[in-house]
Scaffold this motif. Structure first.
Motif, PDB file in Angstrom:
ATOM      1  N   VAL A 188       0.843  -1.198   0.000  1.00 30.37           N
ATOM      2  CA  VAL A 188       0.000   0.000   0.000  1.00 30.37           C
ATOM      3  C   VAL A 188       0.881   1.252   0.000  1.00 30.37           C
ATOM      4  O   VAL A 188       1.805   1.383   0.819  1.00 30.37           O
ATOM      5  CB  VAL A 188      -0.941   0.002   1.229  1.00 30.37           C
ATOM      6  N   ASP A 189       0.590   2.168  -0.911  1.00 26.95           N
ATOM      7  CA  ASP A 189       1.324   3.426  -1.020  1.00 26.95           C
ATOM      8  C   ASP A 189       0.999   4.307   0.184  1.00 26.95           C
ATOM      9  O   ASP A 189      -0.170   4.593   0.454  1.00 26.95           O
ATOM     10  CB  ASP A 189       0.927   4.127  -2.325  1.00 26.95           C
ATOM     11  N   ILE A 190       2.041   4.742   0.911  1.00 30.95           N
ATOM     12  CA  ILE A 190       1.824   5.558   2.105  1.00 30.95           C
ATOM     13  C   ILE A 190       1.190   6.905   1.749  1.00 30.95           C
ATOM     14  O   ILE A 190       0.348   7.415   2.479  1.00 30.95           O
ATOM     15  CB  ILE A 190       3.159   5.776   2.859  1.00 30.95           C
ATOM     16  N   ALA A 191       1.587   7.465   0.620  1.00 28.26           N
ATOM     17  CA  ALA A 191       1.151   8.823   0.272  1.00 28.26           C
ATOM     18  C   ALA A 191      -0.346   8.920   0.029  1.00 28.26           C
ATOM     19  O   ALA A 191      -0.996   9.864   0.486  1.00 28.26           O
ATOM     20  CB  ALA A 191       1.917   9.311  -0.957  1.00 28.26           C
ATOM     21  N   ASP A 192      -0.915   7.944  -0.696  1.00 24.13           N
ATOM     22  CA  ASP A 192      -2.336   8.077  -1.051  1.00 24.13           C
ATOM     23  C   ASP A 192      -3.186   6.845  -0.725  1.00 24.13           C
ATOM     24  O   ASP A 192      -4.380   6.824  -1.025  1.00 24.13           O
ATOM     25  CB  ASP A 192      -2.484   8.428  -2.536  1.00 24.13           C
ATOM     26  N   GLY A 193      -2.588   5.829  -0.102  1.00 25.85           N
ATOM     27  CA  GLY A 193      -3.353   4.644   0.283  1.00 25.85           C
ATOM     28  C   GLY A 193      -3.729   3.733  -0.864  1.00 25.85           C
ATOM     29  O   GLY A 193      -4.521   2.802  -0.700  1.00 25.85           O
ATOM     30  N   SER A 194      -3.156   3.968  -2.054  1.00 26.73           N
ATOM     31  CA  SER A 194      -3.507   3.124  -3.204  1.00 26.73           C
ATOM     32  C   SER A 194      -2.820   1.757  -3.103  1.00 26.73           C
ATOM     33  O   SER A 194      -1.777   1.609  -2.453  1.00 26.73           O
ATOM     34  CB  SER A 194      -3.107   3.818  -4.506  1.00 26.73           C
ATOM     35  N   LEU A 195      -3.421   0.778  -3.752  1.00 31.14           N
ATOM     36  CA  LEU A 195      -2.885  -0.581  -3.743  1.00 31.14           C
ATOM     37  C   LEU A 195      -1.849  -0.726  -4.849  1.00 31.14           C
ATOM     38  O   LEU A 195      -2.153  -0.551  -6.033  1.00 31.14           O
ATOM     39  CB  LEU A 195      -4.034  -1.588  -3.937  1.00 31.14           C
ATOM     40  N   VAL A 196      -0.619  -1.045  -4.468  1.00 29.82           N
ATOM     41  CA  VAL A 196       0.485  -1.191  -5.419  1.00 29.82           C
ATOM     42  C   VAL A 196       0.520  -2.611  -5.983  1.00 29.82           C
ATOM     43  O   VAL A 196       0.739  -2.834  -7.170  1.00 29.82           O
ATOM     44  CB  VAL A 196       1.832  -0.857  -4.739  1.00 29.82           C
ATOM     45  N   ASP A 197       0.306  -3.599  -5.105  1.00 33.10           N
ATOM     46  CA  ASP A 197       0.343  -5.007  -5.509  1.00 33.10           C
ATOM     47  C   ASP A 197      -0.359  -5.818  -4.430  1.00 33.10           C
ATOM     48  O   ASP A 197      -0.405  -5.413  -3.266  1.00 33.10           O
ATOM     49  CB  ASP A 197       1.798  -5.480  -5.668  1.00 33.10           C
ATOM     50  N   LYS A 198      -0.928  -6.946  -4.840  1.00 30.72           N
ATOM     51  CA  LYS A 198      -1.583  -7.835  -3.867  1.00 30.72           C
ATOM     52  C   LYS A 198      -1.454  -9.263  -4.374  1.00 30.72           C
ATOM     53  O   LYS A 198      -1.734  -9.540  -5.538  1.00 30.72           O
ATOM     54  CB  LYS A 198      -3.058  -7.444  -3.702  1.00 30.72           C
ATOM     55  N   GLU A 199      -1.015 -10.155  -3.501  1.00 34.42           N
ATOM     56  CA  GLU A 199      -0.831 -11.556  -3.873  1.00 34.42           C
ATOM     57  C   GLU A 199      -1.514 -12.452  -2.850  1.00 34.42           C
ATOM     58  O   GLU A 199      -1.605 -12.118  -1.667  1.00 34.42           O
ATOM     59  CB  GLU A 199       0.671 -11.905  -3.910  1.00 34.42           C
ATOM     60  N   SER A 200      -1.971 -13.604  -3.318  1.00 33.82           N
ATOM     61  CA  SER A 200      -2.555 -14.572  -2.383  1.00 33.82           C
ATOM     62  C   SER A 200      -2.022 -15.961  -2.691  1.00 33.82           C
ATOM     63  O   SER A 200      -1.398 -16.187  -3.731  1.00 33.82           O
ATOM     64  CB  SER A 200      -4.079 -14.533  -2.455  1.00 33.82           C
ATOM     65  N   LEU A 201      -2.274 -16.887  -1.775  1.00 32.17           N
ATOM     66  CA  LEU A 201      -1.837 -18.272  -1.927  1.00 32.17           C
ATOM     67  C   LEU A 201      -3.017 -19.145  -2.333  1.00 32.17           C
ATOM     68  O   LEU A 201      -4.177 -18.774  -2.137  1.00 32.17           O
ATOM     69  CB  LEU A 201      -1.263 -18.781  -0.596  1.00 32.17           C
ATOM     70  N   ASP A 202      -2.718 -20.316  -2.876  1.00 32.01           N
ATOM     71  CA  ASP A 202      -3.791 -21.229  -3.297  1.00 32.01           C
ATOM     72  C   ASP A 202      -4.606 -21.726  -2.107  1.00 32.01           C
ATOM     73  O   ASP A 202      -5.811 -21.893  -2.198  1.00 32.01           O
ATOM     74  CB  ASP A 202      -3.201 -22.431  -4.055  1.00 32.01           C
ATOM     75  N   ASP A 203      -3.925 -21.969  -0.984  1.00 29.65           N
ATOM     76  CA  ASP A 203      -4.614 -22.494   0.205  1.00 29.65           C
ATOM     77  C   ASP A 203      -5.191 -21.327   0.994  1.00 29.65           C
ATOM     78  O   ASP A 203      -4.465 -20.558   1.619  1.00 29.65           O
ATOM     79  CB  ASP A 203      -3.614 -23.284   1.066  1.00 29.65           C
ATOM     80  N   SER A 204      -6.517 -21.194   0.969  1.00 32.92           N
ATOM     81  CA  SER A 204      -7.150 -20.027   1.598  1.00 32.92           C
ATOM     82  C   SER A 204      -7.100 -20.070   3.126  1.00 32.92           C
ATOM     83  O   SER A 204      -7.392 -19.075   3.783  1.00 32.92           O
ATOM     84  CB  SER A 204      -8.606 -19.912   1.145  1.00 32.92           C
ATOM     85  N   GLN A 205      -6.733 -21.221   3.705  1.00 35.71           N
ATOM     86  CA  GLN A 205      -6.626 -21.288   5.171  1.00 35.71           C
ATOM     87  C   GLN A 205      -5.186 -21.163   5.667  1.00 35.71           C
ATOM     88  O   GLN A 205      -4.924 -21.297   6.860  1.00 35.71           O
ATOM     89  CB  GLN A 205      -7.268 -22.584   5.686  1.00 35.71           C
ATOM     90  N   LEU A 206      -4.269 -20.881   4.740  1.00 40.01           N
ATOM     91  CA  LEU A 206      -2.886 -20.633   5.130  1.00 40.01           C
ATOM     92  C   LEU A 206      -2.754 -19.137   5.419  1.00 40.01           C
ATOM     93  O   LEU A 206      -2.646 -18.322   4.508  1.00 40.01           O
ATOM     94  CB  LEU A 206      -1.935 -21.081   4.020  1.00 40.01           C
ATOM     95  N   SER A 207      -2.814 -18.794   6.698  1.00 38.74           N
ATOM     96  CA  SER A 207      -2.884 -17.402   7.130  1.00 38.74           C
ATOM     97  C   SER A 207      -1.511 -16.741   7.014  1.00 38.74           C
ATOM     98  O   SER A 207      -0.532 -17.225   7.585  1.00 38.74           O
ATOM     99  CB  SER A 207      -3.369 -17.350   8.577  1.00 38.74           C
ATOM    100  N   ILE A 208      -1.438 -15.654   6.245  1.00 42.15           N
ATOM    101  CA  ILE A 208      -0.193 -14.895   6.074  1.00 42.15           C
ATOM    102  C   ILE A 208      -0.048 -13.970   7.272  1.00 42.15           C
ATOM    103  O   ILE A 208      -0.853 -13.065   7.472  1.00 42.15           O
ATOM    104  CB  ILE A 208      -0.233 -14.110   4.744  1.00 42.15           C
ATOM    105  N   ARG A 209       0.995 -14.187   8.086  1.00 45.53           N
ATOM    106  CA  ARG A 209       1.050 -13.524   9.393  1.00 45.53           C
ATOM    107  C   ARG A 209       2.256 -12.613   9.599  1.00 45.53           C
ATOM    108  O   ARG A 209       2.131 -11.522  10.124  1.00 45.53           O
ATOM    109  CB  ARG A 209       1.080 -14.581  10.508  1.00 45.53           C
ATOM    110  N   HIS A 210       3.458 -13.125   9.234  1.00 45.83           N
ATOM    111  CA  HIS A 210       4.671 -12.391   9.617  1.00 45.83           C
ATOM    112  C   HIS A 210       5.599 -12.145   8.438  1.00 45.83           C
ATOM    113  O   HIS A 210       5.611 -12.921   7.475  1.00 45.83           O
ATOM    114  CB  HIS A 210       5.382 -13.139  10.749  1.00 45.83           C
ATOM    115  N   LEU A 211       6.362 -11.065   8.540  1.00 44.65           N
ATOM    116  CA  LEU A 211       7.137 -10.580   7.408  1.00 44.65           C
ATOM    117  C   LEU A 211       8.545 -10.168   7.826  1.00 44.65           C
ATOM    118  O   LEU A 211       8.776  -9.741   8.954  1.00 44.65           O
ATOM    119  CB  LEU A 211       6.452  -9.337   6.810  1.00 44.65           C
ATOM    120  N   ALA A 212       9.459 -10.285   6.864  1.00 45.79           N
ATOM    121  CA  ALA A 212      10.786  -9.674   6.988  1.00 45.79           C
ATOM    122  C   ALA A 212      11.153  -9.207   5.594  1.00 45.79           C
ATOM    123  O   ALA A 212      10.823  -9.879   4.615  1.00 45.79           O
ATOM    124  CB  ALA A 212      11.806 -10.679   7.516  1.00 45.79           C
ATOM    125  N   ASN A 213      11.803  -8.044   5.490  1.00 47.76           N
ATOM    126  CA  ASN A 213      12.148  -7.597   4.149  1.00 47.76           C
ATOM    127  C   ASN A 213      13.631  -7.317   4.020  1.00 47.76           C
ATOM    128  O   ASN A 213      14.278  -6.872   4.952  1.00 47.76           O
ATOM    129  CB  ASN A 213      11.301  -6.408   3.696  1.00 47.76           C
TER     130      ASN A 213
END
Length: 355
Positions: A188-213
């Motif tokens: 999400v773009d900080i300046a205007d809140g627009s969506l830059v990119d969005k990805e999902s997984l095939d398994d809808s019950q695999l909860s995406i929880r934690h991140l490192a970049n």
């Protein structure tokens, strides 16, 4: 004490619980017995350092409505943030590069006496540290059940782990939409809140929880399975904007050891290695960031928090342990136990020079 000689330097910060049941924001100087501890009225989840190193924030776990700003040197609580009506904290937050604005993942819910429990998208609350952390706005997360948020390498985008699980403050730990979950990774773009990119997984019950970049822009995504996993699916993925989510490597028996649950992820930039903890599996695992190769694991009972310090990964556990692993050799470098402390899910390490 021989072991301690090679332990990295720095101050570890984490939410913790004491044996007497009290909730803490706690710091320990690695390799020493020096510590700073502050009692909190509620249980916190993640600790977040403000750039510049003067403030550390403790964000309450869901459905908490408070976030505490502490003085790094003394642990004294300087400010208490309060989420507004119809919002509560989800345990994580991140600052912008300058350290002015703090972005917190927040649940959006109906506060009426007979609430509508229909899942609502989460929001990112924006708090201005220059105005005593007043809440000055919010951004969309484009998903339900946002959990961790990190700042992209470009400093302009928030990367959000939308876990997909909807909860309500009236039923704090109940998962209300397991059959209709839609976890996603959103940019999400900080300046205007627009969506830059969005990805999902095939398994809808695999909860995406934690991140490192990483500095290169690659994001590591840690997951937890919310349902009954049919097989030992990968729990860690890498992602770059415009690409698909790619699993890190591991045999089915390897993933089975992690028992459907990753608690924290970290990247050691110099070695290009990824480490992730699983309290359910009682182990910390290591991978190569570039090709996703699995490098092995170590047993650490009830481990959850992980951070990078010098040439080490530092791991904390619910048994009060602080364990250091060499990021190059992946060997144990030192361990000590804080008798009275039960470390919570996440930790961070601040270089000793910054303190």
């Amino acid at each position: 004490a021989q072991e301690e000689a090679s332990v990295p330097e720095g101050w570890l910060w984490s939410a913790a619980n004491n044996l007497d049941g009290s909730h803490q924001l706690q710091s320990a100087r690695l390799g020493t017995t020096e510590a700073v501890s502050t009692t909190l009225p509620v249980r916190a989840h993640a600790a977040v350092m403000r750039p510049g190193g003067k403030h550390v924030l403790a964000v309450s776990r869901r459905p908490g409505t408070q976030c505490f700003v502490a003085d790094v040197a003394t642990g004294e609580i300087l400010h208490t943030l309060e989420s507004p009506t119809g919002r509560h904290y989800l345990g994580h937050g991140v600052f912008d590069v300058q350290g002015r604005f703090f972005f917190a993942t927040e649940n959006s819910y109906d506060e009426s006496p007979l609430p509508d429990l229909t899942p609502r998208d989460s929001v990112i609350g924006i708090y201005d540290a220059n105005q005593d952390y007043q809440r000055v706005g919010e951004l969309p997360t484009y998903g339900v059940g946002a959990h961790e948020v990190v700042l992209a390498a470009n400093g302009k985008t928030l990367i959000i782990a939308n876990g997909g699980i909807y909860t309500h403050a009236s039923r704090p730990r109940e998962k209300l939409n397991l059959e209709s979950m839609e976890p996603s990774l959103a940019y999400v773009d900080i300046a205007d809140g627009s969506l830059v990119d969005k990805e999902s997984l095939d398994d809808s019950q695999l909860s995406i929880r934690h991140l490192a970049n990483s500095a290169s822009g690659t994001v590591v995504v840690g997951c937890q399975h919310a349902g009954t996993a049919t097989s030992a699916a990968p729990l860690l993925y890498t992602h770059n904007v415009g690409d698909t989510l790619r699993p890190l490597q591991g045999s089915e028996s390897t993933w089975k050891q992690f028992d459907s649950y990753i608690a924290s992820v970290a990247i050691h930039h110099q070695t290009g290695r990824v480490a992730a903890t699983s309290p359910n599996g009682g182990l910390v695992g290591f991978w190569e960031l570039t090709d996703g190769a699995f490098l092995g694991s170590h047993t650490v009972t009830d481990c959850a928090g992980i951070a990078v310090a010098d040439d080490c990964f530092v791991v904390t556990s619910g048994l009060g342990e602080i364990v250091s692993f060499d990021a190059y050799a992946l060997s144990l470098r030192g361990a000590r136990t804080s008798g009275n402390t039960r470390w919570d899910n996440h930790c961070l390490v601040v270089p000793a020079s910054a303190a």
